[in-house]
Scaffold this active site. Structure first.
Site, PDB file in Angstrom:
ATOM      1  N   GLY A  17      33.549   8.626  33.957  1.00  0.00           N
ATOM      2  CA  GLY A  17      33.280   9.681  32.987  1.00  0.00           C
ATOM      3  C   GLY A  17      34.358  10.194  32.470  1.00  0.00           C
ATOM      4  N   SER A  18      35.373   9.527  32.524  1.00  0.00           N
ATOM      5  CA  SER A  18      36.924  10.383  31.840  1.00  0.00           C
ATOM      6  C   SER A  18      36.793  10.486  30.508  1.00  0.00           C
ATOM      7  CB  SER A  18      38.260   9.480  32.168  1.00  0.00           C
ATOM      8  OG  SER A  18      37.941   8.216  31.257  1.00  0.00           O
ATOM      9  N   ASN A  19      35.840   9.933  29.640  1.00  0.00           N
ATOM     10  CA  ASN A  19      35.657  10.022  28.214  1.00  0.00           C
ATOM     11  C   ASN A  19      34.748  11.357  27.942  1.00  0.00           C
ATOM     12  OD1 ASN A  19      36.742   8.129  26.124  1.00  0.00           O
ATOM     13  ND2 ASN A  19      36.127   6.733  27.665  1.00  0.00           N
ATOM     14  N   ARG A  98      24.560  -0.649  29.743  1.00  0.00           N
ATOM     15  CA  ARG A  98      23.450  -1.171  29.525  1.00  0.00           C
ATOM     16  C   ARG A  98      23.291  -1.366  28.017  1.00  0.00           C
ATOM     17  NH1 ARG A  98      20.575  -2.342  34.519  1.00  0.00           N
ATOM     18  NH2 ARG A  98      21.462  -1.352  35.918  1.00  0.00           N
ATOM     19  N   HIS A 116      34.674   1.656  22.404  1.00  0.00           N
ATOM     20  CA  HIS A 116      34.935   0.280  22.892  1.00  0.00           C
ATOM     21  C   HIS A 116      36.570   0.071  22.889  1.00  0.00           C
ATOM     22  CE1 HIS A 116      34.245  -4.003  23.837  1.00  0.00           C
ATOM     23  NE2 HIS A 116      35.217  -4.058  22.857  1.00  0.00           N
ATOM     24  N   ASP A 148      24.333  -0.534  16.883  1.00  0.00           N
ATOM     25  CA  ASP A 148      23.129  -1.140  16.116  1.00  0.00           C
ATOM     26  C   ASP A 148      22.751  -2.101  17.259  1.00  0.00           C
ATOM     27  OD1 ASP A 148      24.988  -3.221  16.210  1.00  0.00           O
ATOM     28  OD2 ASP A 148      25.303  -3.404  13.995  1.00  0.00           O
ATOM     29  N   GLY A 150      23.403  -5.146  17.755  1.00  0.00           N
ATOM     30  CA  GLY A 150      24.326  -6.123  18.327  1.00  0.00           C
ATOM     31  C   GLY A 150      25.132  -5.676  19.215  1.00  0.00           C
ATOM     32  N   VAL A 151      26.134  -6.465  19.882  1.00  0.00           N
ATOM     33  CA  VAL A 151      26.965  -6.026  20.761  1.00  0.00           C
ATOM     34  C   VAL A 151      28.217  -5.321  20.202  1.00  0.00           C
ATOM     35  CG1 VAL A 151      28.450  -6.519  22.874  1.00  0.00           C
ATOM     36  CG2 VAL A 151      25.905  -7.191  22.567  1.00  0.00           C
ATOM     37  N   HIS A 178      42.794   3.907  27.337  1.00  0.00           N
ATOM     38  CA  HIS A 178      41.843   4.679  27.840  1.00  0.00           C
ATOM     39  C   HIS A 178      42.505   6.092  27.449  1.00  0.00           C
ATOM     40  CE1 HIS A 178      38.983   4.331  31.322  1.00  0.00           C
ATOM     41  NE2 HIS A 178      38.450   5.377  30.508  1.00  0.00           N
TER      42      HIS A 178
HETATM   43  C1  GRF Z   1      35.889   3.099  28.503  1.00  0.00           C
HETATM   44  O1  GRF Z   1      37.028   2.448  28.597  1.00  0.00           O
HETATM   45  C2  GRF Z   1      35.107   2.660  27.054  1.00  0.00           C
HETATM   46  O2  GRF Z   1      35.851   2.279  26.144  1.00  0.00           O
HETATM   47  C3  GRF Z   1      34.062   1.810  27.658  1.00  0.00           C
HETATM   48  O3  GRF Z   1      33.774   2.257  29.170  1.00  0.00           O
HETATM   49  C4  GRF Z   1      35.007   2.831  29.520  1.00  0.00           C
HETATM   50  C5  GRF Z   1      34.546   4.186  30.123  1.00  0.00           C
HETATM   51  O4  GRF Z   1      35.434   4.910  30.852  1.00  0.00           O
HETATM   52  N1  GRF Z   1      32.893   1.819  26.830  1.00  0.00           N
HETATM   53  P1  GRF Z   1      35.103   6.519  31.441  1.00  0.00           P
HETATM   54  O5  GRF Z   1      33.862   6.299  32.356  1.00  0.00           O
HETATM   55  O6  GRF Z   1      34.861   7.359  30.557  1.00  0.00           O
HETATM   56  O7  GRF Z   1      36.272   6.649  32.006  1.00  0.00           O
END
Ligand code: GRF
Length: 209
Positions: A17-19, A98, A116, A148, A150-151, A178
């Protein structure tokens, strides 16, 4: 009292969960005009849930069911209900591992974003920083995009380039990507919350001030 409706975010993640933290910090600093209404994970002990609870944000675990890469029908229904009850305006995928399917995408059409760790459309899928290094590209990066069917294929909202260094290992490159994500994601979510973007076909455009 302001009668402006607060823009509400629902954050979904499976990992540390760093984002989410970068988004929550940006919200707290007033850089995103929104509130994080709910955090949901498919992993009971995911760091993202712990970090949300530490910030007093409602955090839910939803058992994903029998499949490895998607939610089963009950789990998907439960997820839709949690997000609808929280009255979210935007669903922010932050490491949610998922694939989200038809019904979910229909309910929240145009209101789901993802980050991503590559410059899409290069290297969709897993471990894209490793794919980039193995391919030998000189510029890697990250992409925020609409989701959407797709992946990693939806319309691109924002991208940051991260140079690949000669001494890079998958870990060092991943770390710098990151760090770039933590800058890019809050900016893109803020632009959406402010109503600054429009989507024309595959192109996501900034509205003129
Ligand atoms: C990130 O690298 C993001 O690009 C990918 O999953 C990772 C999540 O990292 N979709 P965090 O849990 O937010 O640290």
């Amino acid at each position: 009292m302001s009668d402006t409706k607060q823009f509400r975010l629902g954050v979904l993640g499976s990992g540390k969960g760093s984002n989410f933290v970068a988004l929550a910090d940006a919200v707290a600093a007033g850089k995103i005009p929104a509130e994080i209404a709910v955090v949901v994970s498919d992993v009971a002990d995911a760091g993202i849930l712990e970090r949300a609870r530490a910030r007093k944000i409602p955090a839910h675990f939803i058992a994903p069911g029998q499949f490895r890469t998607k939610l089963d029908e009950d789990a998907e229904r439960a997820l839709v209900a949690v997000l609808q009850n929280a009255r979210v305006d935007l669903i922010v995928l932050a490491g949610f591992m998922r694939v989200l399917k038809g019904d979910f995408l229909r309910v929240f059409e145009g209101r789901i974003v993802n980050i991503h760790p590559s410059l899409l459309p290069c290297f969709p899928g897993l471990q894209s920083w490793k794919q980039a290094l193995d391919h030998g590209v000189k510029i890697a990066g990250c992409t925020v995009h609409f989701v959407d069917a797709g992946v990693d294929s939806g319309a691109i909202i924002g991208q940051t380039a991260v140079p690949v260094l000669d001494g890079d290992t998958p870990e060092t490159l991943h770390q710098r990507i990151h760090a770039a994500e933590h800058e890019l994601y809050p900016k893109c979510v803020a632009a959406i919350a402010r109503g600054e973007i429009s989507v024309v076909g595959r192109r996501v455009l900034r509205k003129k001030a």
